[in-house]
Write an enzyme that holds these catalytic residues in place. Structure first.
Site, short mmCIF file in Angstrom:
data_model
loop_
_atom_site.label_atom_id
_atom_site.label_comp_id
_atom_site.label_asym_id
_atom_site.label_seq_id
_atom_site.Cartn_x
_atom_site.Cartn_y
_atom_site.Cartn_z
N TYR A 15 42.10 16.92 -3.21
CA TYR A 15 41.88 15.73 -4.05
C TYR A 15 42.61 15.89 -5.38
O TYR A 15 42.43 16.89 -6.07
CB TYR A 15 40.37 15.58 -4.28
CG TYR A 15 39.95 14.32 -4.96
CD1 TYR A 15 40.43 13.08 -4.56
CD2 TYR A 15 39.03 14.36 -6.01
CE1 TYR A 15 40.01 11.92 -5.18
CE2 TYR A 15 38.60 13.20 -6.64
CZ TYR A 15 39.10 11.98 -6.22
OH TYR A 15 38.68 10.83 -6.83
N ARG A 51 0.81 -1.22 0.00
CA ARG A 51 0.00 0.00 0.00
C ARG A 51 0.84 1.28 0.00
O ARG A 51 0.34 2.36 -0.24
CB ARG A 51 -0.95 -0.02 1.22
CG ARG A 51 -2.05 -1.05 1.09
CD ARG A 51 -2.71 -1.34 2.44
NE ARG A 51 -1.94 -2.27 3.26
CZ ARG A 51 -2.31 -2.70 4.47
NH1 ARG A 51 -3.43 -2.26 5.00
NH2 ARG A 51 -1.56 -3.55 5.15
C1 UD1 Z 1 -1.74 -6.27 11.42
C2 UD1 Z 1 -2.72 -7.16 12.20
C3 UD1 Z 1 -3.89 -6.32 12.65
C4 UD1 Z 1 -3.41 -5.16 13.50
C5 UD1 Z 1 -2.34 -4.34 12.75
C6 UD1 Z 1 -1.70 -3.36 13.71
C7 UD1 Z 1 -2.48 -9.34 11.13
C8 UD1 Z 1 -3.10 -10.33 10.21
N1 UD1 Z 1 -3.17 -8.22 11.31
O1 UD1 Z 1 -2.43 -5.80 10.27
O2 UD1 Z 1 -4.80 -7.13 13.44
O3 UD1 Z 1 -4.51 -4.32 13.86
O4 UD1 Z 1 -1.30 -5.19 12.25
O5 UD1 Z 1 -0.81 -2.51 13.06
O6 UD1 Z 1 -1.46 -9.61 11.70
N2 UD1 Z 1 4.74 -9.20 7.79
C9 UD1 Z 1 5.65 -10.21 7.62
N3 UD1 Z 1 5.32 -11.28 6.83
C10 UD1 Z 1 4.10 -11.40 6.26
C11 UD1 Z 1 3.17 -10.36 6.44
C12 UD1 Z 1 3.51 -9.28 7.22
O7 UD1 Z 1 6.77 -10.17 8.13
O8 UD1 Z 1 3.88 -12.41 5.59
C13 UD1 Z 1 5.12 -8.04 8.62
C14 UD1 Z 1 5.05 -6.73 7.87
O9 UD1 Z 1 6.31 -6.43 7.27
C15 UD1 Z 1 4.68 -5.74 8.95
C16 UD1 Z 1 3.93 -6.57 9.97
O10 UD1 Z 1 4.21 -7.92 9.68
O11 UD1 Z 1 5.82 -5.17 9.56
C17 UD1 Z 1 2.42 -6.33 9.93
O12 UD1 Z 1 1.95 -6.61 8.62
P1 UD1 Z 1 0.87 -5.68 7.91
O13 UD1 Z 1 0.61 -6.23 6.55
O14 UD1 Z 1 1.25 -4.26 8.02
O15 UD1 Z 1 -0.41 -5.99 8.82
P2 UD1 Z 1 -1.70 -5.08 9.01
O16 UD1 Z 1 -2.57 -5.25 7.83
O17 UD1 Z 1 -1.31 -3.72 9.37
CA CA Z 2 0.60 -2.60 9.42
#
Ligand code: UD1
Ligand code: CA
Length: 462
Positions: free
Chosen positions: A389, A16
């Site tokens: 230099y 995003r």
């Molecule tokens: C996540 C939570 C949500 C919470 C929010 C808070 C999940 C499914 N949802 O959503 O409940 O309210 O954070 O900010 O967890 N990442 C990985 N590997 C992956 C996917 C993500 O390492 O396969 C890492 C991302 O780099 C990021 C973090 O996990 O740093 C969170 O992932 P993101 O996709 O931002 O989750 P949200 O949709 O924000």
């Molecule tokens: Ca997030």
């Protein structure tokens, strides 16, 4: 608290953000987002800190080189639970508490993490999740509680029923798990119906009915838990951070002429009675003393400035040290490793790099000073430059105490000017100058009387 390991989730691309840069590396107040999270975790001195990396893993690793972090690969990003599962092998045999944070929540503070940890340890729960009530919960997982207020489960927005979406208590993405229970629960998580990902928050419902149970730890300052998923959220976070820093500094006795136009990072420290004009940007680990004034349009990064100094408008100062009572600018550029000792002056359109300007010395106008050591009470005339230099190597210039360098002098390094020497204006200096010598390095001037008129009349006829 050494029975603690920390895991930072940082493998996602951050679709995003619409960016080539991995999300967790986007700068927040001059530091990669994830660096703020690492900073918040630091006081707990966890036994081990693991970061899950995947999308552009090498770039993330490189940005964190120097930190005591173990990297665990998640080659395919199949969700936050899947991310945490990757640590299973690395953490085999570990039976303590696991603090799990996301790399995209840079406003989290150590106090809040401490609150989560304490709550977790006091109750001996299997899982403790940090929650907050947001005025606008859009985009976050919602916290579902029972009629008696107990934590039941977390539902992601995409999967939430309309009445669930109205819930304003959200999952902050910060968890504490009892390691022994976690991995079993993670393996039981099934792909989500909508996205097909393995959601870490699903672990809550799975651990709920086991001995120890789960709990929510709600924080009062909801701003802290803001996650960054979009550029708009990144902009909002900056606004919050700057406001917070401004409030802190005002309370500590710093004058900000316009607090809404003070772009100050969270790690910056400023002593009382210092004054900041509007539109000053202070980044990284910058420390400014007492009674120092910084005028508009300056950007200062990872630098130290002493007491009672004045930084005039439009200066760029990076990785430099400025002593007490100095004056810099307007429009000076201090590049890395510029050191100004007390009462030194670096003026208009002067660039200084990897150099020392000694106590009471002045480089007032239009100069380049690179790879140079300038002693005390030296005056460097307007337009003087060091030629450091030769196209291949950098060479040093040494100017000892009490030297006077006239205007527009070229100092071809390596070269040394002895204590008390004087260099005539317009000289090109290629050889060392002994102490107290007067050096001329310029062509002798000749005046041909009447020749100007001869020249003009020749051209008029032509
Ligand atoms: C996540 C939570 C949500 C919470 C929010 C808070 C999940 C499914 N949802 O959503 O409940 O309210 O954070 O900010 O967890 N990442 C990985 N590997 C992956 C996917 C993500 O390492 O396969 C890492 C991302 O780099 C990021 C973090 O996990 O740093 C969170 O992932 P993101 O996709 O931002 O989750 P949200 O949709 O924000
Ligand atoms: Ca997030």
């Amino acid at each position: 608290m050494n029975d603690l390991c920390t895991v930072i989730l940082a493998a996602g691309q951050g679709t995003r953000m619409r960016s080539k840069l991995p999300k967790v590396l986007h700068p927040v107040a001059g530091l990669p987002m994830i660096a703020h999270v690492i900073e918040a975790c630091r006081p707990f001195q966890a036994k081990r800190t693991l970061a899950i990396v995947g999308h552009q893993a090498d770039r993330v690793k490189q940005a964190l080189a120097g930190e005591a972090i173990e990297f665990v690969a998640q080659p395919e990003q199949r969700g936050t639970a899947h991310a945490l599962l990757q640590t299973r092998e690395a953490l085999a045999g570990f039976d303590g508490d696991l603090l799990v944070v996301s790399g995209d929540t840079p406003l989290l503070t150590s106090q809040t993490l401490d609150g989560v940890l304490r709550a977790h340890r006091d109750t001996r729960a299997l899982a403790t999740v940090l929650t907050a009530e947001l005025p606008d919960p859009t985009g976050y997982g919602r916290v579902i509680r029972s009629a008696t207020g107990g934590l039941l489960r977390i539902v992601e927005e995409l999967e939430a029923a309309p009445q669930e979406r109205r819930i304003r208590e959200i999952n902050a993405g910060v968890y504490c798990f009892a390691a022994h229970a976690l991995f079993e629960a993670l393996q039981a998580i099934r792909p989500s119906a909508v996205k097909g990902e393995l959601y870490l928050p699903d672990a809550i419902a799975l651990l709920r009915d086991r001995d120890g149970g789960v709990q929510a730890h709600r924080i009062l300052d909801p701003d802290e838990v803001r996650g960054i998923n979009t550029r708009a959220e990144l902009a909002e976070i900056h606004r919050l951070l700057w406001r917070k820093a401004a409030r802190r500094l005002l309370a500590e006795g710093v004058t900000l002429l316009d607090p809404e136009r003070a772009y100050i990072g969270p790690l910056v420290r400023i002593g009382p009675d210092s004054i900041l004009y509007p539109n000053v940007i202070l980044e990284g680990q910058t420390v400014i003393g007492e009674g120092t004034t910084i005028y508009s349009g300056c950007r200062i990064r990872n630098s130290t400035i002493g007491d009672d100094s004045v930084i005039l408008d439009g200066c760029i100062i990076q990785e430099s040290q400025i002593g007490d009572g100095c004056q810099v600018g307007p429009y000076a550029h201090l590049r890395p490793e510029a050191r100004l000792r007390q009462h030194a002056k670096v003026g208009n359109f002067v660039e200084v790099k990897k150099s020392v300007v000694g106590e009471g010395s002045k480089v007032p106008h239009l100069s380049y000073i690179g790879d140079t050591t300038i002693g005390k009470r030296v005056n460097v005339g307007a337009g003087t430059i060091t030629c450091n230099y030769d196209g291949f190597t950098k060479h040093r210039t040494v100017i000892e105490d009490d030297v006077f360098v006239g205007s527009d002098v070229i100092l071809v390094a390596p070269v040394s000017i002895g204590r008390g020497a004087i260099i005539a204006a317009g000289s090109t200096i290629t050889e060392d100058v002994p102490p107290d010598a007067l050096a001329f390095g310029r062509a002798r001037q000749t005046n041909k009387s009447g020749a100007a008129e001869v020249f003009r009349s020749k051209h008029r006829k032509g």
